[in-house]
Design an enzyme around this catalytic site. Structure first.
Site, PDB file in Angstrom:
ATOM      1  N   LYS A  22       0.834  -1.207   0.000  1.00  0.00           N
ATOM      2  CA  LYS A  22       0.000   0.000   0.000  1.00  0.00           C
ATOM      3  C   LYS A  22       0.870   1.260   0.000  1.00  0.00           C
ATOM      4  CE  LYS A  22      -1.642   1.548   4.077  1.00  0.00           C
ATOM      5  NZ  LYS A  22      -1.258   2.956   4.303  1.00  0.00           N
ATOM      6  N   ASN A  23       1.908   1.260   0.836  1.00  0.00           N
ATOM      7  CA  ASN A  23       2.715   2.471   0.979  1.00  0.00           C
ATOM      8  C   ASN A  23       3.657   2.714  -0.199  1.00  0.00           C
ATOM      9  OD1 ASN A  23       1.389   2.950   3.328  1.00  0.00           O
ATOM     10  ND2 ASN A  23       3.139   2.527   4.696  1.00  0.00           N
ATOM     11  N   ARG A  93      -4.130  10.539   5.239  1.00  0.00           N
ATOM     12  CA  ARG A  93      -3.044  11.503   5.332  1.00  0.00           C
ATOM     13  C   ARG A  93      -2.147  11.500   4.095  1.00  0.00           C
ATOM     14  NH1 ARG A  93       0.681  14.127   8.667  1.00  0.00           N
ATOM     15  NH2 ARG A  93       2.763  13.495   8.053  1.00  0.00           N
ATOM     16  N   CYS A 117      -4.624  12.763  13.565  1.00  0.00           N
ATOM     17  CA  CYS A 117      -4.550  11.334  13.325  1.00  0.00           C
ATOM     18  C   CYS A 117      -4.412  10.651  14.671  1.00  0.00           C
ATOM     19  CB  CYS A 117      -3.334  11.039  12.460  1.00  0.00           C
ATOM     20  SG  CYS A 117      -2.957   9.307  12.398  1.00  0.00           S
ATOM     21  N   ARG A 122       1.493  14.324  13.786  1.00  0.00           N
ATOM     22  CA  ARG A 122       1.903  14.167  12.388  1.00  0.00           C
ATOM     23  C   ARG A 122       1.787  15.431  11.540  1.00  0.00           C
ATOM     24  NH1 ARG A 122      -0.517   8.539  10.299  1.00  0.00           N
ATOM     25  NH2 ARG A 122       1.432   8.227   9.256  1.00  0.00           N
ATOM     26  N   ASP A 305       5.122   0.399  12.059  1.00  0.00           N
ATOM     27  CA  ASP A 305       3.882  -0.223  11.554  1.00  0.00           C
ATOM     28  C   ASP A 305       3.748  -1.695  11.949  1.00  0.00           C
ATOM     29  OD1 ASP A 305       3.068   2.145  10.470  1.00  0.00           O
ATOM     30  OD2 ASP A 305       3.418   1.602   8.382  1.00  0.00           O
ATOM     31  N   VAL A 327       8.775   6.638  16.955  1.00  0.00           N
ATOM     32  CA  VAL A 327       8.366   7.353  15.737  1.00  0.00           C
ATOM     33  C   VAL A 327       7.105   8.190  15.965  1.00  0.00           C
ATOM     34  CG1 VAL A 327       7.758   7.139  13.287  1.00  0.00           C
ATOM     35  CG2 VAL A 327       9.461   5.596  14.290  1.00  0.00           C
ATOM     36  N   ARG A 397      -8.389  -0.250   5.404  1.00  0.00           N
ATOM     37  CA  ARG A 397      -7.572   0.767   4.728  1.00  0.00           C
ATOM     38  C   ARG A 397      -6.299   0.149   4.166  1.00  0.00           C
ATOM     39  NH1 ARG A 397      -5.552   5.073   8.334  1.00  0.00           N
ATOM     40  NH2 ARG A 397      -4.302   5.228   6.458  1.00  0.00           N
TER      41      ARG A 397
HETATM   42  C1  UD1 Z   1       4.587   6.771   6.482  1.00  0.00           C
HETATM   43  C2  UD1 Z   1       3.728   5.550   6.269  1.00  0.00           C
HETATM   44  C3  UD1 Z   1       3.160   5.070   7.601  1.00  0.00           C
HETATM   45  C4  UD1 Z   1       4.274   4.854   8.613  1.00  0.00           C
HETATM   46  C5  UD1 Z   1       5.180   6.081   8.699  1.00  0.00           C
HETATM   47  C6  UD1 Z   1       6.428   5.830   9.541  1.00  0.00           C
HETATM   48  C7  UD1 Z   1       2.884   5.934   4.042  1.00  0.00           C
HETATM   49  C8  UD1 Z   1       1.716   6.258   3.175  1.00  0.00           C
HETATM   50  N1  UD1 Z   1       2.657   5.906   5.359  1.00  0.00           N
HETATM   51  O1  UD1 Z   1       3.741   7.796   6.998  1.00  0.00           O
HETATM   52  O2  UD1 Z   1       2.472   3.854   7.374  1.00  0.00           O
HETATM   53  O3  UD1 Z   1       3.728   4.608   9.887  1.00  0.00           O
HETATM   54  O4  UD1 Z   1       5.633   6.466   7.395  1.00  0.00           O
HETATM   55  O5  UD1 Z   1       7.143   4.754   9.064  1.00  0.00           O
HETATM   56  O6  UD1 Z   1       3.963   5.685   3.552  1.00  0.00           O
HETATM   57  N2  UD1 Z   1       6.948  14.424  10.797  1.00  0.00           N
HETATM   58  C9  UD1 Z   1       7.131  15.749  11.105  1.00  0.00           C
HETATM   59  N3  UD1 Z   1       7.005  16.674  10.094  1.00  0.00           N
HETATM   60  C10 UD1 Z   1       6.701  16.319   8.814  1.00  0.00           C
HETATM   61  C11 UD1 Z   1       6.530  14.963   8.519  1.00  0.00           C
HETATM   62  C12 UD1 Z   1       6.663  14.033   9.539  1.00  0.00           C
HETATM   63  O7  UD1 Z   1       7.385  16.092  12.252  1.00  0.00           O
HETATM   64  O8  UD1 Z   1       6.603  17.218   7.945  1.00  0.00           O
HETATM   65  C13 UD1 Z   1       7.090  13.392  11.866  1.00  0.00           C
HETATM   66  C14 UD1 Z   1       5.810  12.620  12.135  1.00  0.00           C
HETATM   67  O9  UD1 Z   1       4.963  13.306  13.025  1.00  0.00           O
HETATM   68  C15 UD1 Z   1       6.351  11.320  12.711  1.00  0.00           C
HETATM   69  C16 UD1 Z   1       7.674  11.128  11.944  1.00  0.00           C
HETATM   70  O10 UD1 Z   1       8.009  12.419  11.419  1.00  0.00           O
HETATM   71  O11 UD1 Z   1       6.622  11.467  14.076  1.00  0.00           O
HETATM   72  C17 UD1 Z   1       7.622  10.129  10.813  1.00  0.00           C
HETATM   73  O12 UD1 Z   1       6.501  10.397  10.018  1.00  0.00           O
HETATM   74  P1  UD1 Z   1       6.470  10.141   8.449  1.00  0.00           P
HETATM   75  O13 UD1 Z   1       7.623   9.291   8.036  1.00  0.00           O
HETATM   76  O14 UD1 Z   1       6.295  11.438   7.749  1.00  0.00           O
HETATM   77  O15 UD1 Z   1       5.132   9.318   8.286  1.00  0.00           O
HETATM   78  P2  UD1 Z   1       4.225   9.309   7.008  1.00  0.00           P
HETATM   79  O16 UD1 Z   1       5.061   9.576   5.801  1.00  0.00           O
HETATM   80  O17 UD1 Z   1       3.011  10.114   7.230  1.00  0.00           O
END
Ligand code: UD1
Length: 427
Positions: A22-23, A93, A117, A122, A305, A327, A397
């Site tokens: 999915k990701n 998201r 979320c 996030r 995850d 995380v 999902r």
């Molecule tokens: C992706 C995955 C999700 C997984 C996550 C972490 C997809 C579609 N989803 O989510 O399944 O749980 O990676 O492996 O690929 N953060 C910030 N600022 C930002 C972006 C992120 O502070 O602009 C923080 C987030 O709050 C979190 C951490 O960085 O604590 C990692 O998040 P991120 O890797 O961005 O998760 P997603 O890409 O949303």
């Protein structure tokens, strides 16, 4: 609301085939916005997030057509709006993945903020700071992000922390930018690498995806391409954990071991036997389960995850296992539900101490997010009696035909159209 009814305990035994990730599929779909050419994607899992992304893309003028296993996407130039509305974005998201491609190809985009979320705050500040570094003007107004740039310009941008979709968004934005973009402190997840492979087939010039530093030399246009997304390492891990938890035996067809190294290491240490072959990954748990601590971290660390599912397994290990979630700040919502089934778990900040083995007994529990749902399903399979897992729309999902795959593995799981009014173990 649909639910799962599970009668346990059962031992997981048999074979199952891994679905596409999915990701990896979500950013691959978003990449269709980067070209007038056609993208032919295969291996897309039949899960709700993929349907949501296709709906969003349709809204943005991307026509998609299914031809057997292949989904063909074609973006109609100019005939589309550049806005991703709240109604579509709020449920997923990852919708933010359309921002980078829209700004870089059309010069402007308006995307609803993804909103809160269950597993943490996030924010998307890194996505936005990266686009600004490439020359976009970014504004937040009325719950929407507006970004604009005549043409993005290559720059050096360092993420303050690795973000998976942030890295993917900026990698896509950099493909059509003028000059060279260097991204530092990038997410190294296999899904980022898979997106770079697809973009490379479309004519992008990207080096270093899958490492901490990615370099992108911008090109004028991207073209048609065909791509099969990688297998879903989180789904594979979930089924391996189901077998480990129940002392079973499983072959996950199509599973690749390299991307799952941190999980496989823990499973081996905890007493499971693993075999890697051309067919996939085979796991067998011959004896007692030993407790092993984990600390979640960006790839190549232990994936967040799989944390909830791993915790369910550790309730059956002999001794104490400590699980540290680094995380996301609020990712222990499955703990009170596991406790209702008899688990003994203490939370101290980012740490959860699991004391095992505790016999689990079936109960009514509620899914709170995608991976927590999977954890409760695993617990239900190992528990004695009837478990009803509510709110499985979270599960839908990201897990393709989960109840059917589990039935194939011997579990007694069925989907009910609504939660039963009283317990009736009649499966
Ligand atoms: C992706 C995955 C999700 C997984 C996550 C972490 C997809 C579609 N989803 O989510 O399944 O749980 O990676 O492996 O690929 N953060 C910030 N600022 C930002 C972006 C992120 O502070 O602009 C923080 C987030 O709050 C979190 C951490 O960085 O604590 C990692 O998040 P991120 O890797 O961005 O998760 P997603 O890409 O949303």
């Amino acid at each position: 609301m649909e639910c799962f009814r599970i009668i346990g305990p059962t031992r997981i035994r048999g074979e199952v085939t891994a679905s596409g990730a999915k990701n990896a599929a979500l950013p691959a779909l978003a990449a269709s916005l980067l070209t007038e050419g056609a993208l032919e994607l295969s291996g897309l899992p039949a899960v709700r997030d993929i349907r949501t992304m296709r709906q969003l893309l349709a809204h943005l003028g991307v026509e998609s057509e299914e031809r057997g296993e292949v989904v063909r996407l074609q973006s109609r130039e100019r005939a589309r709006p550049d806005e991703a509305p709240y109604e579509l974005v709020k449920t997923m998201r990852a919708s933010i993945l359309v921002l980078g491609p829209l700004v870089s190809r059309l010069g402007q985009a308006r995307v609803s903020l993804p909103g809160g979320c269950a597993i943490g705050v996030r924010p998307i500040d890194q996505h936005l700071a990266g686009l600004e570094a490439l020359g976009a003007e970014v504004h937040l107004e009325h719950g929407y992000v507006s970004a604009r740039a005549r043409r993005l310009t290559g720059a050096v941008f360092r993420f303050t922390q690795p973000t998976v979709t942030g890295t993917e968004n900026l990698m896509m934005a950099g493909c059509l930018a003028k000059g060279t973009t260097v991204l530092e402190n990038c997410a190294q997840e296999p899904e980022v690498r898979d997106l770079a492979t697809l973009l490379g087939k479309m004519g992008a010039r990207i080096q270093g995806a899958g490492s901490e530093r990615i370099e992108i030399e911008g090109v004028e246009t991207l073209t048609s391409a065909s791509h099969r997304v990688i297998p879903d390492r989180i789904e594979i891990g979930t089924y391996l954990l189901a077998a480990a938890m129940t002392g079973g035996e499983i072959l996950v067809r199509g599973a690749q071991s390299a991307d799952l190294a941190p999980l496989l290491e823990k499973l081996t240490e905890s007493g499971c036997e693993l075999e890697v072959s051309n067919d996939g990954l085979q796991l067998h748990r011959p004896g007692e389960l030993k407790p092993r601590d984990i600390l979640t971290a960006p790839h190549p660390g232990f994936p967040t995850d799989l944390q909830a599912q791993y915790m369910a397994v550790m309730t059956q290990a002999t001794g104490q296992a400590t699980i540290c979630e680094t995380v996301f700040e609020n990712r222990f919502q499955h703990v009170p539900e596991l406790a209702r089934m008899g688990a003994d778990i203490q939370i101290q900040g980012a740490f959860a101490h699991v004391h095992g083995p505790t016999p689990l007994s079936g109960a009514r529990v509620m899914a709170t997010d995608l991976r927590a749902s999977a954890c409760l399903v695993l617990a239900g399979i190992a528990a004695a009696g009837e478990t009803v897992v509510g709110r499985i729309y979270h599960l839908d999902r990201g897990y393709e035909r989960m109840e059917l795959k589990l039935q194939q593995l011997g579990a007694r799981v069925e989907r009910l159209p609504a939660e039963p009014t009283r317990a009736a173990a009649t499966l």
